[in-house]
Design an enzyme around this catalytic site. Sequence first.
Site, PDB file in Angstrom:
ATOM      1  N   TYR A 161       0.822  -1.209   0.000  1.00  0.00           N
ATOM      2  CA  TYR A 161       0.000   0.000   0.000  1.00  0.00           C
ATOM      3  C   TYR A 161       0.859   1.263   0.000  1.00  0.00           C
ATOM      4  O   TYR A 161       0.381   2.331  -0.374  1.00  0.00           O
ATOM      5  CB  TYR A 161      -0.941   0.027   1.210  1.00  0.00           C
ATOM      6  N   LYS A 211       2.598 -15.368   2.437  1.00  0.00           N
ATOM      7  CA  LYS A 211       2.522 -16.055   1.143  1.00  0.00           C
ATOM      8  C   LYS A 211       3.962 -16.367   0.737  1.00  0.00           C
ATOM      9  O   LYS A 211       4.436 -15.971  -0.339  1.00  0.00           O
ATOM     10  CB  LYS A 211       1.797 -15.139   0.130  1.00  0.00           C
ATOM     11  N   ASP A 243      -3.942 -17.895   1.479  1.00  0.00           N
ATOM     12  CA  ASP A 243      -5.107 -18.520   0.825  1.00  0.00           C
ATOM     13  C   ASP A 243      -5.746 -19.553   1.756  1.00  0.00           C
ATOM     14  O   ASP A 243      -6.970 -19.617   1.879  1.00  0.00           O
ATOM     15  CB  ASP A 243      -4.726 -19.130  -0.539  1.00  0.00           C
ATOM     16  N   ASP A 267      -5.946  -6.463   5.563  1.00  0.00           N
ATOM     17  CA  ASP A 267      -7.098  -5.712   5.067  1.00  0.00           C
ATOM     18  C   ASP A 267      -8.210  -6.689   4.676  1.00  0.00           C
ATOM     19  O   ASP A 267      -9.381  -6.554   5.075  1.00  0.00           O
ATOM     20  CB  ASP A 267      -6.641  -4.882   3.850  1.00  0.00           C
ATOM     21  N   ASP A 271     -11.711  -8.122   7.106  1.00  0.00           N
ATOM     22  CA  ASP A 271     -13.088  -7.964   6.612  1.00  0.00           C
ATOM     23  C   ASP A 271     -13.797  -9.311   6.584  1.00  0.00           C
ATOM     24  O   ASP A 271     -14.986  -9.409   6.925  1.00  0.00           O
ATOM     25  CB  ASP A 271     -13.099  -7.362   5.199  1.00  0.00           C
TER      26      ASP A 271
END
Length: 377
Positions: A161, A211, A243, A267, A271
């Site tokens: 980001y 990851k 994942d 992020d 959620d």
Amino acid sequence: MSSASPGKAANGRFQVVCPILRESMVKKICILPGDGIGPEITAQAVRVLEALGLGLEMETALLGGAAVDATGDPYPEATRQLASQADAVLLGAVGGPKWDTLPREQRPERGLLGIRKHLNLFANLRPAVLYPELANASTLKPEIVSGLDILIVRELTGDIYFGQPRGIENRNGERFGFNTMHYTESEIRRIGRVAFEAARRRNRKVCSVDKMNVLETTQLWRDVMNELAPEYPDVTLSHMLVDNAAMQLVRAPRQFDVMVTGNMFGDILSDEASMLTGSIGMLPSASLDENGKGLYEPSHGSAPDIAGQDVANPLATILSAAMMLRYTFGMEDAACRVENAVKKVLAKGLRTGDIFEPGMTRVGTEQMGDAVLAVLG
Ligand code: NAD
């Protein structure tokens, strides 16, 4: 982490043990309503804070699209100054379709990323706790989610980001988009310590999400977490690829205690975790610096689809205010008063549309605020 150590209180709830900021001085809160439903939900949280009679000083400023409209800048200088001076910031949400076509530098989200970076709020804490009254509001079966109590610790000031270079360019006759993911080992260690400290006061389990099979940055993430682990022999560290973590969160979410991850994965996963609890409208969050100063905001966005209709759920923002009382001001009793009021309102069957189910009483944003005020002990 020296001065803001997250933990679980004797009553089982999550808390940060931090120095009470400026004990004898006026405690100043910067209120940033933002866009969309932001002003509606923030107004209810402000009413609750005022009703507590704690003498908190509150001042409002612009952030996001509202700030762009007024000044051309999503994080204007006046807001920057107020946020610097305040002990804590309460934010609604920013963004909306009105500003989506602006140059990226002027978009509301830049204001949000800007204030997080400016205040050096590197640690985002999102509890995902299932209120028993809302067990049926979750899309998952009650037996999968009942008793859920996860803490997601998300790194907030680094990762893709913020990485440079970034952009969209013309290359070889077509548009080419690119971003850069990076973390320094000190950034990883800093957020890792928050997670380990938090786990020490909970169920002593940290699951680090990465990851590493594809991304070198996250191989470093895993290496640094492993290097930290011996300092916390009482905490069990495990690793999970992002994942799989996304899958496990819906398959068997109670296996997790504390999850720690980078900015982008956090992020998305936070959620997802929020939906386990029934509604994104119920979830508060705290973003802390190293001294206990914090920015408190609901986990959801500005919900432009329901803005201005008095239907948004203000409870995540009200609960964010409770987190502020606890984490930044050390006012545990006041925080509990607010949280208990929210529980009582849910027990009475009052629901905004997002958590409504047959047999309950549907209320609007302001009515929900009224109800919380009415039962505030
Ligand atoms: P969103 O969280 O705003 O909304 C997703 C869905 O949840 C919508 O259907 C919305 O109506 C509902 N919802 C959200 N909060 C609710 C509440 N309190 N009560 C009832 N329902 C609620 O996410 P989005 O639609 O992806 O994004 C909308 C805008 O918000 C975008 O501009 C986005 O950039 C911005 N955004 C801001 C933040 C922030 O300020 N922290 C975070 C995420 C998204």
